[in-house]
Design a protein around this motif. Sequence first.
Motif, PDB file in Angstrom:
ATOM      1  N   VAL A  45       1.768   8.960   1.408  1.00 36.18           N
ATOM      2  CA  VAL A  45       0.891   7.895   0.697  1.00 36.18           C
ATOM      3  C   VAL A  45       0.718   6.944   1.848  1.00 36.18           C
ATOM      4  O   VAL A  45      -0.534   6.234   2.101  1.00 36.18           O
ATOM      5  CB  VAL A  45       0.658   7.521  -0.529  1.00 36.18           C
ATOM      6  N   VAL A  46       2.242   5.657   1.548  1.00 36.38           N
ATOM      7  CA  VAL A  46       1.655   4.798   2.288  1.00 36.38           C
ATOM      8  C   VAL A  46       1.170   4.792   3.852  1.00 36.38           C
ATOM      9  O   VAL A  46       0.654   4.317   4.351  1.00 36.38           O
ATOM     10  CB  VAL A  46       3.145   3.655   2.272  1.00 36.38           C
ATOM     11  N   VAL A  47       2.128   5.569   4.791  1.00 35.49           N
ATOM     12  CA  VAL A  47       1.407   6.320   5.948  1.00 35.49           C
ATOM     13  C   VAL A  47       0.205   6.540   6.262  1.00 35.49           C
ATOM     14  O   VAL A  47      -0.616   5.710   7.365  1.00 35.49           O
ATOM     15  CB  VAL A  47       2.305   7.347   6.586  1.00 35.49           C
ATOM     16  N   GLU A  48      -1.000   6.717   5.496  1.00 39.21           N
ATOM     17  CA  GLU A  48      -1.862   7.105   4.981  1.00 39.21           C
ATOM     18  C   GLU A  48      -2.556   6.008   5.339  1.00 39.21           C
ATOM     19  O   GLU A  48      -4.423   5.588   6.413  1.00 39.21           O
ATOM     20  CB  GLU A  48      -1.737   8.215   4.423  1.00 39.21           C
ATOM     21  N   LEU A  49      -2.036   5.406   4.277  1.00 35.35           N
ATOM     22  CA  LEU A  49      -2.832   3.458   3.877  1.00 35.35           C
ATOM     23  C   LEU A  49      -2.700   2.740   5.540  1.00 35.35           C
ATOM     24  O   LEU A  49      -3.826   2.144   5.240  1.00 35.35           O
ATOM     25  CB  LEU A  49      -2.245   3.269   3.105  1.00 35.35           C
ATOM     26  N   ALA A  50      -1.979   2.857   5.659  1.00 33.91           N
ATOM     27  CA  ALA A  50      -1.598   2.320   6.766  1.00 33.91           C
ATOM     28  C   ALA A  50      -2.711   2.558   8.138  1.00 33.91           C
ATOM     29  O   ALA A  50      -3.048   2.043   9.133  1.00 33.91           O
ATOM     30  CB  ALA A  50       0.689   2.261   7.699  1.00 33.91           C
ATOM     31  N   ARG A  51      -2.362   3.996   8.368  1.00 30.27           N
ATOM     32  CA  ARG A  51      -2.823   4.660   9.231  1.00 30.27           C
ATOM     33  C   ARG A  51      -5.190   4.339   9.564  1.00 30.27           C
ATOM     34  O   ARG A  51      -5.558   3.895   9.900  1.00 30.27           O
ATOM     35  CB  ARG A  51      -3.512   6.135   9.467  1.00 30.27           C
ATOM     36  N   ALA A 242       0.847  -6.492   1.858  1.00 32.09           N
ATOM     37  CA  ALA A 242      -0.402  -7.425   2.187  1.00 32.09           C
ATOM     38  C   ALA A 242      -1.106  -6.108   3.686  1.00 32.09           C
ATOM     39  O   ALA A 242      -2.531  -6.221   3.139  1.00 32.09           O
ATOM     40  CB  ALA A 242       0.750  -8.711   3.497  1.00 32.09           C
ATOM     41  N   TRP A 243      -0.679  -5.227   3.846  1.00 36.50           N
ATOM     42  CA  TRP A 243      -1.203  -3.924   5.086  1.00 36.50           C
ATOM     43  C   TRP A 243      -2.006  -3.344   3.669  1.00 36.50           C
ATOM     44  O   TRP A 243      -3.502  -3.149   4.548  1.00 36.50           O
ATOM     45  CB  TRP A 243       0.001  -3.044   5.036  1.00 36.50           C
ATOM     46  N   TYR A 244      -2.173  -3.097   2.653  1.00 37.97           N
ATOM     47  CA  TYR A 244      -2.705  -2.102   1.757  1.00 37.97           C
ATOM     48  C   TYR A 244      -4.020  -2.845   1.512  1.00 37.97           C
ATOM     49  O   TYR A 244      -5.308  -2.923   1.981  1.00 37.97           O
ATOM     50  CB  TYR A 244      -2.140  -2.136   0.576  1.00 37.97           C
ATOM     51  N   LEU A 245      -3.585  -4.872   1.135  1.00 39.38           N
ATOM     52  CA  LEU A 245      -4.543  -5.887   0.876  1.00 39.38           C
ATOM     53  C   LEU A 245      -5.326  -5.711   2.490  1.00 39.38           C
ATOM     54  O   LEU A 245      -6.917  -5.654   2.141  1.00 39.38           O
ATOM     55  CB  LEU A 245      -3.971  -7.001   0.596  1.00 39.38           C
ATOM     56  N   ALA A 246      -4.555  -5.844   3.503  1.00 39.88           N
ATOM     57  CA  ALA A 246      -5.699  -5.929   4.704  1.00 39.88           C
ATOM     58  C   ALA A 246      -6.821  -5.530   4.799  1.00 39.88           C
ATOM     59  O   ALA A 246      -7.799  -5.016   5.223  1.00 39.88           O
ATOM     60  CB  ALA A 246      -4.982  -6.288   5.410  1.00 39.88           C
ATOM     61  N   GLY A 247      -5.547  -3.290   4.821  1.00 36.10           N
ATOM     62  CA  GLY A 247      -6.223  -2.670   4.479  1.00 36.10           C
ATOM     63  C   GLY A 247      -8.352  -2.567   4.026  1.00 36.10           C
ATOM     64  O   GLY A 247      -9.295  -2.021   4.135  1.00 36.10           O
ATOM     65  N   LEU A 248      -8.239  -3.128   2.629  1.00 37.47           N
ATOM     66  CA  LEU A 248      -8.861  -2.988   1.324  1.00 37.47           C
ATOM     67  C   LEU A 248     -10.047  -4.033   2.112  1.00 37.47           C
ATOM     68  O   LEU A 248     -11.503  -3.958   2.407  1.00 37.47           O
ATOM     69  CB  LEU A 248      -8.856  -3.783   0.172  1.00 37.47           C
TER      70      LEU A 248
END
Length: 359
Positions: A45-51, A242-248
């Motif tokens: 799930v996190v790998v896909e979020l980052a991708r 922080a990576w998740y929020l950047a993606g948003l």
Amino acid sequence: MSRAFNFCAGPAALPEAVLRQAQEELLDFRGTGMSVMEMSHRDQVVVELARRAEQDLRDLLGISDDYAVLFLHGGASTQFAMVPLNLMGDNGKADYINTGQWSSKAIKEARRYGDINVAASSEDRNFSYVPPQADWTLSADADYVHYCPNETIGGLEFDFIPEVDKPLVADMSSTILSRPLDVNRFGLIYAGAQKNIGPAGITLVIVRRDLLGRAGASVPAMLNYQIHADNDSMYNTPPTFAWYLAGLVFQWLKDQGGLTAMAAINERKAKRLYDFIDASGFYSNPVEKADRSRMNVPFVLANSDLDKDFLDEAGAAGLHNLKGHRSVGGMRASIYNAVPEAAVEALVAFMADFEKRHG
């Protein structure tokens, strides 16, 4: 609860829609029953979020496969060391343009690792202008040329991309994603997140792949771009939240119409504030008009004895973080992507009223 208008230079305002989505997903991220903060960075799930975040960023900036996109720790200040450690070759030399405090700090750090030629500087006039490229003294044997397109503290911004025959390196911490950018003109771009990308804690690096693999054997693994590229920015545990929020934020930018739409909004905000300052005899901006930042607007009051009153009254009116950097004083309004036009209108109205009462 009413939201304040936040003019902080960093950590800066985040889009309200992003904060609300993060709030909704905080305890249960997409049906997992866990917060994304609690999940392994190896979880699919996190790998896909980052991708997804990387792809959205590539879409926004038009980043080709010729470039690696890295999400790292350490802020832009760590990049002051990583750039020379990775890009200085046998020549051990680089050209730097000095247009303010962040340029100066980058120069100071780079001098630990090689011969740094300051090819141009605007320090002679207190960093109030950008030196024309025709006046630069570039080195024939430099490994790269470094500059800071937007100086957050002084409110100085280049209105051109330098034309050089060496890899061009840019500290874009306070200007990236504010408008379209031709990434192909750069060898490497780096940016701390806490302006237009997301919260503090993650750093973006966009590096041309042919510049990877140049770090010497003595360079620590965590400071080697090649290692981070080989491991998809997960050589160690990355700052996942922080990576998740950047993606948003990247998704939000797409929803706004992309960087062309953001550029038009940012132009309007900056013009509104600068036009008011220029028409006033009470406020002034020290930067040459052609070199003014569209992200960071410093200004001073005609009577500095009123600075405290201005800040106190502004805060009471819901206008926060307007105090200038401690090194230069005065005021500064940072008007990044997430600062709405309504905030600038409220600030101008307050400034006009304050001038009327104290001018």
